[in-house]
Scaffold this active site. Structure first.
Site, PDB file in Angstrom:
ATOM      1  N   LEU A  39       0.808  -1.220   0.000  1.00  0.00           N
ATOM      2  CA  LEU A  39       0.000   0.000   0.000  1.00  0.00           C
ATOM      3  C   LEU A  39       0.840   1.270   0.000  1.00  0.00           C
ATOM      4  O   LEU A  39       1.907   1.331   0.605  1.00  0.00           O
ATOM      5  CB  LEU A  39      -0.927  -0.005   1.220  1.00  0.00           C
ATOM      6  CG  LEU A  39      -1.880  -1.201   1.307  1.00  0.00           C
ATOM      7  CD1 LEU A  39      -2.792  -1.061   2.539  1.00  0.00           C
ATOM      8  CD2 LEU A  39      -2.721  -1.346   0.051  1.00  0.00           C
ATOM      9  N   HIS A  40       0.329   2.280  -0.701  1.00  0.00           N
ATOM     10  CA  HIS A  40       0.963   3.600  -0.755  1.00  0.00           C
ATOM     11  C   HIS A  40      -0.139   4.651  -0.592  1.00  0.00           C
ATOM     12  O   HIS A  40      -1.313   4.300  -0.389  1.00  0.00           O
ATOM     13  CB  HIS A  40       1.741   3.768  -2.069  1.00  0.00           C
ATOM     14  CG  HIS A  40       0.943   3.416  -3.296  1.00  0.00           C
ATOM     15  ND1 HIS A  40      -0.165   4.137  -3.702  1.00  0.00           N
ATOM     16  CD2 HIS A  40       1.073   2.399  -4.186  1.00  0.00           C
ATOM     17  CE1 HIS A  40      -0.661   3.614  -4.796  1.00  0.00           C
ATOM     18  NE2 HIS A  40       0.057   2.537  -5.117  1.00  0.00           N
ATOM     19  N   HIS A  43      -3.507   4.187  -2.430  1.00  0.00           N
ATOM     20  CA  HIS A  43      -4.468   3.279  -1.791  1.00  0.00           C
ATOM     21  C   HIS A  43      -5.117   3.948  -0.579  1.00  0.00           C
ATOM     22  O   HIS A  43      -6.320   3.813  -0.352  1.00  0.00           O
ATOM     23  CB  HIS A  43      -3.762   2.007  -1.301  1.00  0.00           C
ATOM     24  CG  HIS A  43      -3.139   1.177  -2.384  1.00  0.00           C
ATOM     25  ND1 HIS A  43      -1.780   0.986  -2.483  1.00  0.00           N
ATOM     26  CD2 HIS A  43      -3.682   0.472  -3.407  1.00  0.00           C
ATOM     27  CE1 HIS A  43      -1.516   0.190  -3.508  1.00  0.00           C
ATOM     28  NE2 HIS A  43      -2.634  -0.132  -4.091  1.00  0.00           N
ATOM     29  N   GLY A 153      -9.350   3.383  -8.027  1.00  0.00           N
ATOM     30  CA  GLY A 153      -8.575   4.532  -8.490  1.00  0.00           C
ATOM     31  C   GLY A 153      -8.713   4.758  -9.985  1.00  0.00           C
ATOM     32  O   GLY A 153      -8.783   3.813 -10.766  1.00  0.00           O
ATOM     33  N   GLN A 159      -9.683  -0.366 -16.000  1.00  0.00           N
ATOM     34  CA  GLN A 159     -10.219  -1.236 -14.946  1.00  0.00           C
ATOM     35  C   GLN A 159     -11.456  -0.605 -14.305  1.00  0.00           C
ATOM     36  O   GLN A 159     -12.478  -1.279 -14.097  1.00  0.00           O
ATOM     37  CB  GLN A 159      -9.142  -1.481 -13.891  1.00  0.00           C
ATOM     38  CG  GLN A 159      -9.648  -2.139 -12.626  1.00  0.00           C
ATOM     39  CD  GLN A 159      -8.502  -2.466 -11.684  1.00  0.00           C
ATOM     40  OE1 GLN A 159      -7.773  -3.421 -11.901  1.00  0.00           O
ATOM     41  NE2 GLN A 159      -8.331  -1.672 -10.638  1.00  0.00           N
ATOM     42  N   MET A 190       1.579   7.207  -8.290  1.00  0.00           N
ATOM     43  CA  MET A 190       2.029   6.213  -7.305  1.00  0.00           C
ATOM     44  C   MET A 190       1.575   4.833  -7.750  1.00  0.00           C
ATOM     45  O   MET A 190       0.465   4.660  -8.250  1.00  0.00           O
ATOM     46  CB  MET A 190       1.447   6.540  -5.943  1.00  0.00           C
ATOM     47  CG  MET A 190       2.061   7.796  -5.403  1.00  0.00           C
ATOM     48  SD  MET A 190       1.808   7.906  -3.647  1.00  0.00           S
ATOM     49  CE  MET A 190       2.769   9.376  -3.338  1.00  0.00           C
ATOM     50  N   SER A 192       2.456   0.411  -6.756  1.00  0.00           N
ATOM     51  CA  SER A 192       3.233  -0.592  -6.010  1.00  0.00           C
ATOM     52  C   SER A 192       4.430  -1.043  -6.828  1.00  0.00           C
ATOM     53  O   SER A 192       5.425  -1.506  -6.283  1.00  0.00           O
ATOM     54  CB  SER A 192       2.360  -1.805  -5.684  1.00  0.00           C
ATOM     55  OG  SER A 192       1.195  -1.390  -5.019  1.00  0.00           O
TER      56      SER A 192
END
Ligand code: AMP
Length: 284
Positions: A39-40, A43, A153, A159, A190, A192
């Site tokens: 997570l960043h 998220h 997001g 998606q 950002m 992962s």
């Protein structure tokens, strides 16, 4: 200052459902944030959006093998549940659903959810099978959690469009909320996967956001989308990207390519930097 409570963990669908049922009986609304972990702040912004809209927030962490291609990074995808849980606790997330593989795909699992049309191009073309993997796991997570709202997001724009379409088509009783992309100070979205970038690649990476922002501005100014797309592709290669999988101005809803910006548009891009594949998008 009060200490944040530690986020509870559910490993099984039964535990998840017991928790959600108790909240529902108490008349509480529920938001869910599906993730693959590592997570960043992107998220966490989804967790914050869920907390602002719902009384209870669930985050899910499941690195879904079905959405990775055979030559993709499933086995080396970053996994750091303890650090993730600490971030979720600090963000005030009530429950983490982190099921083992066998809970999601028990022996004999045979069902796939897939979409037609909207997955033909872009990520769908570059990553065959990816969206069937996403659609299958998101359908399961939404039906497992039975939340009022689910937060996704815009970072993964195709998606998000697929999930909205699928929920509408299958009458899944959950509202899908799209949230803006969180970026580093230099514009890099950002992700992962940014941990895979070498320092030299990291310096090149913001060229992706610069390029799509410039293309969006050129399209809005009425310049030739074909010519500006070619120029953008050249700019990415000149900046140090090894290849451009796609760079396109598309209809913001259907994702069909646009020759002119005569309706709401989106600039979509995927480009390779060393061994890393970056995607990004902005409104046009
Ligand atoms: P992932 O863990 O990469 O599957 O992403 C889980 C969710 O977080 C998806 O809905 C992503 O679109 C969203 N997300 C990932 N990166 C960002 C970001 N930089 N800003 C906002 N949302 C993001």
């Amino acid at each position: 200052m009060t200490m944040a409570e530690t986020t509870r963990i559910a490993r099984s669908v039964a535990e998840l459902r017991a928790c959600v049922s108790a909240w529902r009986r108490a008349g509480e609304t529920v938001g869910v944030v599906p993730t693959m972990g590592a997570l960043h702040r992107g998220h966490i912004s989804l967790v914050e959006a869920a907390r602002a809209a719902c009384r209870r927030t669930i985050a899910t962490i499941f690195v879904n093998p079905k959405q990775f291609g055979p030559r993709e990074d499933f086995s080396r995808y970053p996994r750091q549940e303890e650090a993730d849980r600490a971030l979720l606790s600090a963000a005030g997330c009530d429950l983490l659903f982190a099921p083992p593989l066998g809970e999601m795909y028990p022996e004999g699992f045979a069902t796939t959810v897939s979409l037609a049309g909207i997955t033909d191009r872009w990520e769908g073309e570059a990553r065959p099978g990816h969206f069937a993997g996403v659609a299958t796991v998101v359908t399961k997570l939404l039906l497992q959690a039975m939340a009022d709202k689910a937060f996704f997001g815009e970072k993964d724009y195709q998606q998000l469009r697929c999930v909205k379409r699928m929920v509408r088509d299958l009458d899944i009783p959950c509202e899908i909320v799209g949230c803006p992309t969180v970026r580093e100070a230099d514009g890099l979205a950002m992700s992962s996967r940014n941990v895979y970038l070498t320092p030299a690649e990291r310096r090149v990476a913001p060229a992706l956001h610069r390029t799509i922002t410039a293309l969006a501005a050129a399209a809005r100014a009425g310049r030739s989308i074909a010519a500006e797309t070619d120029a953008g592709r050249s700019a990415l290669l000149a900046a140090g990207f090894a290849g451009v999988d796609y760079l396109a101005v598309v209809d913001a809803e259907t994702l069909a390519p646009l020759a002119a910006l005569d309706r709401p548009g989106r600039v979509l891009a995927a480009a390779r930097l060393g061994a890393v594949r970056l995607i990004d998008n902005v409104a046009a």
